[in-house]
Design a protein around this motif. Structure first.
Motif, PDB file in Angstrom:
ATOM      1  N   TYR A  92       0.784  -1.214  -0.162  1.00  0.00           N
ATOM      2  CA  TYR A  92       0.094  -0.084   0.026  1.00  0.00           C
ATOM      3  C   TYR A  92       0.885   1.217   0.045  1.00  0.00           C
ATOM      4  O   TYR A  92       0.257   2.418  -0.460  1.00  0.00           O
ATOM      5  N   LEU A  93       2.138   1.272   0.427  1.00  0.00           N
ATOM      6  CA  LEU A  93       3.043   2.222   0.439  1.00  0.00           C
ATOM      7  C   LEU A  93       3.165   2.497  -1.023  1.00  0.00           C
ATOM      8  O   LEU A  93       3.299   3.784  -1.488  1.00  0.00           O
ATOM      9  N   GLN A  94       3.366   1.555  -1.863  1.00  0.00           N
ATOM     10  CA  GLN A  94       3.773   1.792  -3.212  1.00  0.00           C
ATOM     11  C   GLN A  94       2.271   2.266  -3.866  1.00  0.00           C
ATOM     12  O   GLN A  94       2.390   3.104  -4.958  1.00  0.00           O
ATOM     13  N   HIS A  95       1.181   1.527  -3.488  1.00  0.00           N
ATOM     14  CA  HIS A  95      -0.050   2.034  -4.129  1.00  0.00           C
ATOM     15  C   HIS A  95      -0.537   3.534  -3.859  1.00  0.00           C
ATOM     16  O   HIS A  95      -0.843   4.083  -4.922  1.00  0.00           O
ATOM     17  N   PHE A  96      -0.220   3.946  -2.580  1.00  0.00           N
ATOM     18  CA  PHE A  96      -0.859   5.181  -2.153  1.00  0.00           C
ATOM     19  C   PHE A  96       0.478   6.217  -2.560  1.00  0.00           C
ATOM     20  O   PHE A  96       0.107   7.411  -2.928  1.00  0.00           O
ATOM     21  N   PHE A  97       1.514   5.986  -2.234  1.00  0.00           N
ATOM     22  CA  PHE A  97       2.717   7.023  -2.542  1.00  0.00           C
ATOM     23  C   PHE A  97       3.522   6.945  -3.920  1.00  0.00           C
ATOM     24  O   PHE A  97       4.319   7.705  -4.164  1.00  0.00           O
ATOM     25  N   ALA A  98       3.231   5.755  -4.747  1.00  0.00           N
ATOM     26  CA  ALA A  98       4.044   5.407  -5.885  1.00  0.00           C
ATOM     27  C   ALA A  98       5.540   5.558  -5.700  1.00  0.00           C
ATOM     28  O   ALA A  98       6.252   5.979  -6.526  1.00  0.00           O
ATOM     29  N   ALA A  99       5.927   4.983  -4.608  1.00  0.00           N
ATOM     30  CA  ALA A  99       7.331   5.079  -4.297  1.00  0.00           C
ATOM     31  C   ALA A  99       7.664   3.703  -3.718  1.00  0.00           C
ATOM     32  O   ALA A  99       6.851   2.640  -3.636  1.00  0.00           O
ATOM     33  N   ASP A 100       9.054   3.290  -4.170  1.00  0.00           N
ATOM     34  CA  ASP A 100       9.537   1.769  -4.158  1.00  0.00           C
ATOM     35  C   ASP A 100       9.824   1.602  -2.714  1.00  0.00           C
ATOM     36  O   ASP A 100      10.958   2.098  -2.210  1.00  0.00           O
ATOM     37  N   GLU A 105       4.649  10.367  -4.101  1.00  0.00           N
ATOM     38  CA  GLU A 105       5.187  10.783  -2.978  1.00  0.00           C
ATOM     39  C   GLU A 105       5.328  12.426  -2.821  1.00  0.00           C
ATOM     40  O   GLU A 105       5.441  12.880  -3.721  1.00  0.00           O
ATOM     41  N   PRO A 106       5.100  12.740  -1.324  1.00  0.00           N
ATOM     42  CA  PRO A 106       4.986  14.195  -1.310  1.00  0.00           C
ATOM     43  C   PRO A 106       6.308  14.961  -1.785  1.00  0.00           C
ATOM     44  O   PRO A 106       7.440  14.343  -1.420  1.00  0.00           O
ATOM     45  N   SER A 107       6.280  15.892  -2.619  1.00  0.00           N
ATOM     46  CA  SER A 107       7.550  16.657  -2.802  1.00  0.00           C
ATOM     47  C   SER A 107       7.494  17.902  -1.583  1.00  0.00           C
ATOM     48  O   SER A 107       6.713  18.085  -1.323  1.00  0.00           O
ATOM     49  N   PHE A 108       8.821  18.232  -1.532  1.00  0.00           N
ATOM     50  CA  PHE A 108       8.998  19.059  -0.165  1.00  0.00           C
ATOM     51  C   PHE A 108       8.667  20.536  -0.785  1.00  0.00           C
ATOM     52  O   PHE A 108       8.889  20.939  -1.957  1.00  0.00           O
ATOM     53  N   VAL A 109       7.759  21.231   0.119  1.00  0.00           N
ATOM     54  CA  VAL A 109       7.638  22.757  -0.331  1.00  0.00           C
ATOM     55  C   VAL A 109       8.631  23.554   0.245  1.00  0.00           C
ATOM     56  O   VAL A 109       9.419  23.368   1.198  1.00  0.00           O
ATOM     57  N   ALA A 110       8.753  24.574  -0.889  1.00  0.00           N
ATOM     58  CA  ALA A 110       9.749  25.604  -0.395  1.00  0.00           C
ATOM     59  C   ALA A 110       9.184  27.064  -0.001  1.00  0.00           C
ATOM     60  O   ALA A 110       8.052  27.399  -0.600  1.00  0.00           O
ATOM     61  N   GLY A 111       9.686  27.603   0.838  1.00  0.00           N
ATOM     62  CA  GLY A 111       9.437  29.037   1.197  1.00  0.00           C
ATOM     63  C   GLY A 111       8.044  28.990   2.090  1.00  0.00           C
ATOM     64  O   GLY A 111       7.285  30.171   2.017  1.00  0.00           O
ATOM     65  N   LEU A 139       0.114  21.500   4.212  1.00  0.00           N
ATOM     66  CA  LEU A 139       1.061  20.535   4.634  1.00  0.00           C
ATOM     67  C   LEU A 139       0.540  19.105   4.924  1.00  0.00           C
ATOM     68  O   LEU A 139      -0.763  18.816   5.296  1.00  0.00           O
ATOM     69  N   GLN A 140       1.194  18.138   4.353  1.00  0.00           N
ATOM     70  CA  GLN A 140       0.580  16.731   4.510  1.00  0.00           C
ATOM     71  C   GLN A 140       1.065  15.675   5.727  1.00  0.00           C
ATOM     72  O   GLN A 140       2.136  15.858   5.960  1.00  0.00           O
TER      73      GLN A 140
END
Length: 838
Positions: free
Chosen positions: A554-562, A746-752, A777-778
């Motif tokens: 489910y980590l791969q299913h939800f975040f599309a991360a390996d 996968e969430p990308s880091f926000v800047a500023g 913010l997630q």
């Protein structure tokens, strides 16, 4: 033996001690002196495991085989001077499991059922100074006895002949239970002195029209004449009918109260309770017997849908499968049970299931469930095995057990369902046993007769799961639903599965908080592939995978991360994502189940609390700290709530639920955000719901335009990343929020980001933290040691202030300091303590 209720304080025992002996080496306590055993202090009530731990002799990594030896306990006491007509009884509320009880060298009792209480007249054996000895025989030796084989085998336990033992399977289940077998005096041992004995008591409360009715039946043994009795219920008194019957007295009384306030689960109303007392006259003396508290509620279960109705109102049942508060003692103190049950209530749970692999819980547990408004689905302690009910001795033993437990449990308004067993029918069907053998006479006929006799207003179910062409089919009857979870299906499976009621569901290996990870790993790297970690990850016996693998899917299913790459090269990020993904999946499941799009009437998560420090199934870890999944479920189980479902080509549907007895007059807002701060669309509409009402809004109609909310048409890249649905009350306060992510990533880091976060002391030991961000913010989480937040792992909507309250944990740090993290923040942010003006 009949249940006995001790009515007066007992005699104080000297400190207990215990020792181990080879199986069968001691046949009489007099031989213990010659054996020169090493006696160590023991706690009673308690278990051998708890005593070993207290004496520094227990190691989870090299556990003692508690079933392999005999264990002897001893104490001394001085008897009281008894007035004429008084008797002295030894009360034993729970001995696990094959036990011999000796007083001054005389064997009083031999027991083989840890789920029964015993009461023995010891007056003839008392001396000025007395020695009480209890020997607990090796279960492993007893399992070597030649007995008939079962018709089918179970994978749950290693030894099939455990089916003969009336002992908890906890500690004996290799797939997910710590190796802590239950041995010892796990419930109270005491002496009771009184001029009478209550041999049996039945207390029942019900609603009859607009009246509340309390009925008491008791059988009393007395050396003197019972001259009369009065039943008092909440101050209302009625004279009881008292009749002599051989050497006992039968007492019966009924109190009728007009228009009493009704008892509700806490999600739907209040929990008024009335204390019951029986006043009896023996000779010239008068005595009061406390009978506990009762609540008036009309409860029914509609078998076609398995919907629970309380006072005529359908209740959506949600909660978790209860696990013992402390695996070492099999119980816990009244304070520790209360602490756990407050987390249950505060987590929005209105039902707990006490499953057949556990133990019948303590009186404190059921009393607190009454007070807190938590319904209880109560299994009898049978699970997975082919029990030898055709054996006369075994049949008599379990009938006595059922009577003992039913007389304890039936007065409690929290009891909603009695269930004969867990997965016996499922196991038989999966093993190819003929259909007619799935359900035996005990579960099909005799046990429901006893339940109807003792608790006529409580529903009975022979087994769970059950009801389909095969017991484990999910569309019929009650189902153990692990489609989302162990079987790694998408939430889209939920409507096809069409589960009516799930007394077990959604097992995930929930990663605990960092301090609990440290309790597992020590100073070693917190590697999720480390043997110490993997040893404690739950698994189905015989399977080639464990529940870490399920979570990784489910980590791969939800975040599309390996997950493999993350585990290999970025363990902190892997654990960070792994903590929240079960909660995200659980939220989607309950959004579907509570939306009205399915027939679902309840879901009970497997399970509430871990049995030891681990990435276990619990939504609370073994140290009592809520995991991320707890907070996700808490937000999914609000009485006033908004949820979002993905209707594919029909966009998003917003579902508003009002379970309370008050109308809801508020607003619903739908907000589409891109890159965490760009408003793509925002619209709101009034929302007016009656008490117990529900409403569904179509998002496309609310926005009055096409935005491809579910990204089903895919005309180019999506125009937004997240849809946020918010339910406000009439004062524009946020009641509930729901989030829909357009696609897996996968969430990308926000800047500023501009983030204002301040903490302010409130009262003696509490703090309030206010948050305000200009970016979405997630999964915001807190790391504040020694304090517990009332919300955590939540998504923070930009430009919307959020207030989180913290309470100090018992024995925790008194200084408030810590950090805030989020999946899309690159670094933790320190919490700033607001300065108090001079």
């Amino acid at each position: 033996m009949a249940q006995a209720v001790c009515t007066t304080p007992g005699v104080t025992f000297a400190p207990w001690s215990y020792c181990a002996q080879p199986p069968g080496a001691i046949t009489h306590p007099d031989q213990l002196g010659a054996a020169s055993p090493h006696w160590l202090p023991a706690m009673v009530p308690g278990t051998v495991a708890a005593a070993l731990q207290a004496n520094g002799q227990w190691d989870f990594n090299r556990p003692t085989d508690l079933d392999a030896q005999d264990w002897w306990y001893r104490t001394t006491f001085v008897p009281p001077e008894l007035p004429a007509g008084y008797s002295c009884h030894l009360c034993l509320d729970g001995l696990a499991t094959l036990a011999e009880v000796w007083l001054n060298g005389h064997r009083l009792l031999t027991t083989d059922n840890m789920f029964r209480g015993y009461r023995v007249n010891v007056g003839p054996y008392l001396r000025p100074h007395n020695e009480l000895v209890i020997g607990f025989r090796s279960l492993s030796e007893d399992l070597k006895r030649k007995r008939p084989r079962p018709r089918w085998k179970t994978n749950l336990v290693q030894h099939q002949q455990l089916r003969w033992q009336r002992a908890t399977l906890l500690g004996r289940i290799p797939g997910w239970s710590p190796p802590v077998a239950a041995v010892g005096p796990w419930r109270a041992v005491r002496l009771d002195t009184s001029p009478f004995s209550v041999l049996e008591r039945r207390l029942d409360s019900r609603v009859d029209g607009t009246d509340g009715v309390v009925t008491l039946q008791a059988r009393i043994h007395s050396t003197g004449l019972v001259g009369g009795a009065i039943l008092n219920v909440g101050g209302r008194e009625v004279a009881a009918d008292v009749r002599a019957d051989a050497d006992t007295w039968l007492v019966r009384a009924e109190v009728r109260i007009a228009n009493p306030p009704l008892w509700w689960p806490h999600t739907h109303g209040a929990q008024p309770l009335s204390e019951c007392r029986l006043h009896i006259r023996v000779g010239e003396a008068r005595y009061t017997i406390p009978c506990g508290a009762v609540g008036f509620r009309d409860l029914s279960v509609r078998q076609d849908s398995f919907s629970v109705h309380v006072n005529g109102v359908p209740v959506y049942c949600r909660g978790a499968c209860w696990t013992v508060t402390d695996i070492m003692t099999l119980g816990g103190t009244a304070e520790s049970i209360a602490r756990d049950l407050r987390l249950v209530r505060d987590g929005g749970m209105n039902m707990l299931r006490v499953g057949g692999t556990m133990v019948y819980e303590s009186d404190d547990f059921y009393r607190l469930c009454d007070e807190l408004g938590i319904l209880v689905w109560q299994d009898f302690m049978f699970a997975n095995m082919d029990y030898p009910i055709e054996d006369a001795g075994f049949a008599a033993n379990i009938e006595a057990e059922a009577r003992y437990q039913l007389s304890r449990l039936s007065p409690h308004p929290c009891i909603a369902v009695f269930c004969g067993n867990s997965e016996v029918e499922q196991q038989a069907a999966m093993r190819g046993v003929p259909r007619e053998a799935w359900r035996n006479h005990w579960f099909a006929t005799r046990l429901p007769e006893l339940c109807a006799d003792y608790a006529p207003g409580v529903a009975y179910l022979p087994s769970t799961p059950s009801g389909g062409a095969l017991p484990f089919h999910v569309r019929s009857g009650v189902a153990h639903y692990y489609g989302v979870g162990a079987y790694r299906r998408s939430p889209r499976d939920l409507r096809r599965a069409d589960v009516k009621f799930a007394p077990e569901c959604l097992a995930f290996a929930n990663v605990p908080e960092p301090q609990t990870v440290h309790a597992i790993m020590g100073d070693d790297a917190p590697a999720a592939h480390h043997p110490r970690w993997k040893q404690r990850v739950p698994r189905d016996t015989g399977a080639g995978w464990d529940f870490d693998d399920v979570r990784d899917f489910y980590l791969q299913h939800f975040f599309a991360a390996d997950p493999v790459a993350l585990r290999s090269f970025d363990m902190p990020r892997y654990l960070q994502l792994s903590r929240v993904v079960p909660g995200e999946m659980m939220s989607q499941v309950f959004a579907e189940w509570r939306s009205g799009s399915t027939r679902n009437c309840g879901g009970i998560v497997w399970f509430f609390k871990d049995l030891w420090p681990a990435a276990g199934w619990g939504v609370i870890d073994s140290l009592g700290l809520p995991k991320a999944a707890y907070y996700y479920l808490r937000r999914s189980w609000l009485p006033r709530q908004i949820t979002v479902t993905d209707e594919d080509l029909d966009g998003l549907h917003l579902h508003v639920t009002n379970e309370t007895a008050e109308p809801l007059d508020g607003h619903v807002e739908l907000l589409l955000l891109q890159e965490g701060h760009i408003v793509v669309a925002r619209q709101e509409a009034p929302c007016r719901l009656p008490p117990r009402g529900r409403q569904t809004l179509v998002a496309d109609a609310l926005l009055d335009g096409f935005h491809d909310l579910t990204y089903s048409y895919r005309f180019g890249p999506p125009k937004h990343d997240v849809a946020i649905a918010t339910l406000f009350d009439e004062q524009r306060r946020v009641l509930s929020e729901a989030f829909h992510f357009v696609r897996a990533r996968e969430p990308s880091f926000v800047a500023g980001v501009t983030l204002d976060i301040q903490a302010e002391a409130v009262g003696d030991s509490g703090y309030e933290v206010t948050l305000l961000s200009d970016r979405w913010l997630q999964s915001v989480s807190f790391d504040v040691k020694g304090f517990l937040p009332d919300d955590n792992y939540f998504h923070l909507t930009p430009s919307r202030q959020k207030l989180v309250r913290f309470t100090a944990l018992e024995g925790g740090n008194t200084r408030f300091r810590g950090y805030l993290e989020a999946l899309n923040l690159k670094s933790p942010v320190a919490i700033r303590l607001k300065e108090t003006p001079p």
